[in-house]
Scaffold this motif. Structure first.
Motif, PDB file in Angstrom:
ATOM      1  N   LEU A  15     -12.101  -8.008  16.922  1.00  0.00           N
ATOM      2  CA  LEU A  15     -11.925  -6.647  16.422  1.00  0.00           C
ATOM      3  C   LEU A  15     -10.812  -6.540  15.389  1.00  0.00           C
ATOM      4  CD1 LEU A  15     -12.234  -4.717  19.809  1.00  0.00           C
ATOM      5  CD2 LEU A  15     -14.016  -5.110  18.096  1.00  0.00           C
ATOM      6  N   SER A  16     -10.270  -7.691  14.987  1.00  0.00           N
ATOM      7  CA  SER A  16      -9.145  -7.652  14.063  1.00  0.00           C
ATOM      8  C   SER A  16      -9.582  -7.237  12.663  1.00  0.00           C
ATOM      9  CB  SER A  16      -8.439  -9.007  14.017  1.00  0.00           C
ATOM     10  OG  SER A  16      -9.318 -10.020  13.580  1.00  0.00           O
ATOM     11  N   MET A  17      -8.639  -6.698  11.927  1.00  0.00           N
ATOM     12  CA  MET A  17      -8.871  -6.235  10.563  1.00  0.00           C
ATOM     13  C   MET A  17      -8.283  -7.234   9.576  1.00  0.00           C
ATOM     14  SD  MET A  17      -7.639  -2.269  10.977  1.00  0.00           S
ATOM     15  CE  MET A  17      -7.861  -1.897   9.248  1.00  0.00           C
ATOM     16  N   GLU A  18      -8.928  -7.366   8.435  1.00  0.00           N
ATOM     17  CA  GLU A  18      -8.383  -8.186   7.356  1.00  0.00           C
ATOM     18  C   GLU A  18      -7.162  -7.470   6.776  1.00  0.00           C
ATOM     19  OE1 GLU A  18      -9.625  -9.764   2.890  1.00  0.00           O
ATOM     20  OE2 GLU A  18     -11.094  -8.689   4.115  1.00  0.00           O
ATOM     21  N   VAL A  19      -6.110  -8.227   6.496  1.00  0.00           N
ATOM     22  CA  VAL A  19      -4.934  -7.669   5.832  1.00  0.00           C
ATOM     23  C   VAL A  19      -5.071  -7.981   4.351  1.00  0.00           C
ATOM     24  CG1 VAL A  19      -2.419  -7.810   5.609  1.00  0.00           C
ATOM     25  CG2 VAL A  19      -3.488  -7.926   7.868  1.00  0.00           C
ATOM     26  N   VAL A  29       3.438   4.405   6.526  1.00  0.00           N
ATOM     27  CA  VAL A  29       3.706   2.979   6.692  1.00  0.00           C
ATOM     28  C   VAL A  29       3.383   2.289   5.372  1.00  0.00           C
ATOM     29  CG1 VAL A  29       2.999   0.867   7.885  1.00  0.00           C
ATOM     30  CG2 VAL A  29       3.279   2.993   9.168  1.00  0.00           C
ATOM     31  N   ALA A  30       4.321   1.492   4.893  1.00  0.00           N
ATOM     32  CA  ALA A  30       4.113   0.806   3.617  1.00  0.00           C
ATOM     33  C   ALA A  30       2.937  -0.165   3.703  1.00  0.00           C
ATOM     34  CB  ALA A  30       5.379   0.047   3.228  1.00  0.00           C
ATOM     35  N   LYS A  31       2.166  -0.216   2.650  1.00  0.00           N
ATOM     36  CA  LYS A  31       1.051  -1.159   2.581  1.00  0.00           C
ATOM     37  C   LYS A  31       1.615  -2.571   2.408  1.00  0.00           C
ATOM     38  CE  LYS A  31      -2.192   2.169   0.587  1.00  0.00           C
ATOM     39  NZ  LYS A  31      -2.599   2.640   1.853  1.00  0.00           N
ATOM     40  N   PRO A  32       0.864  -3.591   2.849  1.00  0.00           N
ATOM     41  CA  PRO A  32       1.355  -4.954   2.678  1.00  0.00           C
ATOM     42  C   PRO A  32       1.471  -5.321   1.199  1.00  0.00           C
ATOM     43  CG  PRO A  32      -0.878  -4.962   3.575  1.00  0.00           C
ATOM     44  CD  PRO A  32      -0.440  -3.538   3.504  1.00  0.00           C
ATOM     45  N   VAL A  33       2.440  -6.144   0.912  1.00  0.00           N
ATOM     46  CA  VAL A  33       2.646  -6.655  -0.439  1.00  0.00           C
ATOM     47  C   VAL A  33       2.249  -8.131  -0.415  1.00  0.00           C
ATOM     48  CG1 VAL A  33       4.355  -7.133  -2.239  1.00  0.00           C
ATOM     49  CG2 VAL A  33       4.535  -5.047  -0.857  1.00  0.00           C
ATOM     50  N   VAL A  64       4.481  -9.798   2.529  1.00  0.00           N
ATOM     51  CA  VAL A  64       5.498  -8.983   3.183  1.00  0.00           C
ATOM     52  C   VAL A  64       4.778  -7.795   3.802  1.00  0.00           C
ATOM     53  CG1 VAL A  64       7.597  -7.619   2.891  1.00  0.00           C
ATOM     54  CG2 VAL A  64       7.228  -9.676   1.489  1.00  0.00           C
ATOM     55  N   THR A  65       4.969  -7.606   5.092  1.00  0.00           N
ATOM     56  CA  THR A  65       4.281  -6.512   5.776  1.00  0.00           C
ATOM     57  C   THR A  65       5.131  -5.986   6.922  1.00  0.00           C
ATOM     58  OG1 THR A  65       2.204  -5.864   6.829  1.00  0.00           O
ATOM     59  CG2 THR A  65       3.021  -8.052   7.331  1.00  0.00           C
ATOM     60  N   GLY A  66       4.843  -4.786   7.310  1.00  0.00           N
ATOM     61  CA  GLY A  66       5.498  -4.191   8.461  1.00  0.00           C
ATOM     62  C   GLY A  66       4.730  -4.516   9.736  1.00  0.00           C
ATOM     63  N   ASP A  67       5.213  -4.001  10.842  1.00  0.00           N
ATOM     64  CA  ASP A  67       4.589  -4.320  12.134  1.00  0.00           C
ATOM     65  C   ASP A  67       3.546  -3.287  12.562  1.00  0.00           C
ATOM     66  OD1 ASP A  67       6.424  -2.334  12.624  1.00  0.00           O
ATOM     67  OD2 ASP A  67       7.340  -3.297  14.344  1.00  0.00           O
ATOM     68  N   HIS A  68       3.212  -2.342  11.707  1.00  0.00           N
ATOM     69  CA  HIS A  68       2.159  -1.361  12.007  1.00  0.00           C
ATOM     70  C   HIS A  68       1.035  -1.457  10.988  1.00  0.00           C
ATOM     71  CE1 HIS A  68       3.594   0.912  15.427  1.00  0.00           C
ATOM     72  NE2 HIS A  68       4.809   0.772  14.944  1.00  0.00           N
ATOM     73  N   ILE A  69       0.635  -2.676  10.672  1.00  0.00           N
ATOM     74  CA  ILE A  69      -0.399  -2.913   9.671  1.00  0.00           C
ATOM     75  C   ILE A  69      -1.623  -3.505  10.353  1.00  0.00           C
ATOM     76  CG2 ILE A  69      -0.994  -4.284   7.623  1.00  0.00           C
ATOM     77  CD1 ILE A  69       0.973  -2.011   7.071  1.00  0.00           C
ATOM     78  N   GLY A  70      -2.795  -2.975  10.016  1.00  0.00           N
ATOM     79  CA  GLY A  70      -4.039  -3.554  10.521  1.00  0.00           C
ATOM     80  C   GLY A  70      -4.094  -3.593  12.035  1.00  0.00           C
TER      81      GLY A  70
END
Length: 123
Positions: A15-19, A29-33, A64-70
């Protein structure tokens, strides 16, 4: 590639999402860079394979990503400083029995109500 796996008679559904750059995120929440540091060709030159005719190899990215992504697991560590974060959650707690419900008739942002779930379960 399919997101379904058969393992010892048990079907696992990933069920995981692509980052990816520009992906939808939780509000505020900032989008991943994602920055490509070296292309496939540049990497071959920098590690020396190009001189042997292998002029494309793996590329090199910085993410670079935060902990609330995907797809992620919230943990008590968000609210209790001495509690374990996601890496402290045993993998055995990250899978289990489930039910697949077809709600594809809903549009992005539509509310999913208890009635919708009951109807999907009976179909």
């Amino acid at each position: 590639m399919s997101n379904k796996r058969e393992l010892m008679g048990v079907k696992l559904i990933d069920l995981s999402m692509e980052v990816y750059k520009g992906m939808m995120t939780y509000p505020n929440v900032a989008k991943p860079v994602i920055v490509e540091m070296e292309t496939h060709r540049e990497m071959a030159v920098s590690i020396g394979t190009a001189q042997y005719g292998i002029d494309e190899i793996t590329n090199h990215c910085m993410i670079v990503t935060g902990d609330h992504i995907g797809t992620h697991i919230d943990s008590w560590g968000h609210v209790k400083p001495d509690a374990p974060r996601a890496e402290g959650i045993p993998i055995e707690l990250c899978y289990g029995d489930g039910v697949v419900l077809d709600l594809t008739h809903k549009k992005p942002g539509d509310e999913i109500t208890p009635v919708d779930l009951v109807e999907a379960e009976t179909n």
